[in-house]
Design an enzyme around this catalytic site. Structure first.
Site, short mmCIF file in Angstrom:
data_model
loop_
_atom_site.label_atom_id
_atom_site.label_comp_id
_atom_site.label_asym_id
_atom_site.label_seq_id
_atom_site.Cartn_x
_atom_site.Cartn_y
_atom_site.Cartn_z
N CYS A 17 -33.27 67.64 118.60
CA CYS A 17 -33.48 68.32 117.02
C CYS A 17 -34.53 69.04 117.27
O CYS A 17 -34.88 70.09 116.38
CB CYS A 17 -33.37 67.43 115.69
N GLU A 24 -26.39 69.79 105.20
CA GLU A 24 -26.64 70.43 106.40
C GLU A 24 -25.27 70.21 107.29
O GLU A 24 -25.07 70.99 108.31
CB GLU A 24 -27.78 69.45 107.18
N HIS A 69 -32.58 76.43 113.22
CA HIS A 69 -33.87 76.07 113.04
C HIS A 69 -34.06 74.98 114.16
O HIS A 69 -33.48 74.70 114.98
CB HIS A 69 -33.89 75.13 111.51
N ASP A 116 -29.38 83.61 105.13
CA ASP A 116 -28.24 83.46 106.03
C ASP A 116 -28.23 84.26 107.35
O ASP A 116 -29.08 85.39 107.39
CB ASP A 116 -27.09 84.26 105.28
N HIS A 117 -27.94 83.65 108.47
CA HIS A 117 -28.04 84.23 109.93
C HIS A 117 -29.45 84.63 110.39
O HIS A 117 -29.59 85.41 110.90
CB HIS A 117 -27.13 85.42 110.09
N HIS A 139 -31.31 74.93 117.09
CA HIS A 139 -29.82 74.70 116.82
C HIS A 139 -29.59 75.33 115.54
O HIS A 139 -30.26 75.53 114.60
CB HIS A 139 -29.55 73.11 116.97
#
Ligand code: NI
Length: 139
Positions: free
Chosen positions: A35, A128, A16, A79-80, A39
């Site tokens: 951020c 996270e 994200h 996911d991914h 990343h």
């Protein structure tokens, strides 16, 4: 009947960037710093369901049902993936923070709650990292 919490954890990896739709260039830079760049995280999703322990089964609910709800509604979707662009149910979020993800995930799971026959979603915890954690209890 006694009330207990059951908890299931699932992990997923996703990318994200933090960039708020409603903030300008300067404010985004000041608020999110590095951020803002794309990343990734190895997220841990921990969901708590509260309910009465059934006298016959000895369970609040079948953990298999909680696990499948978490996988189908969330993990299989994120996911991914690049959360800012690849996940349709996240596209209305103004910014992809852990807080907003936890709230969005709650909504997905709440849609499955009626099928559980009594037990209620109590907490969505999204980690996270080991040191950055968001808890959401609905509302
Ligand atoms: Ni991040």
């Amino acid at each position: 009947m006694p009330v207990a919490d059951i908890v299931h954890l699932e992990e997923f990896a996703a990318a994200h960037r933090l960039h708020a739709r409603d903030l300008g260039v300067q404010e985004n830079a000041e608020t999110y710093g590095a951020c803002q760049n794309i990343h990734g995280h190895n997220y841990v999703l921990e969901v708590t369901v509260r309910g009465e322990v059934d006298a016959r089964t000895g369970m609040v609910m079948n953990l298999v049902d909680l696990r499948s709800a978490m996988r189908e509604e969330i993990v299989d979707q994120v996911d991914h993936r690049f959360l800012n662009e690849d996940v349709s149910f996240l596209q209305d979020l103004p910014v992809i923070t852990t807080e907003n993800l936890a709230i969005a995930f709650w909504s997905r799971l709440a849609a499955r709650e009626a099928g559980w026959g009594g037990p209620k979603l109590h907490r969505v915890r999204l980690m996270e990292s080991q040191s950055n954690i968001v808890d959401y209890y609905g509302e």
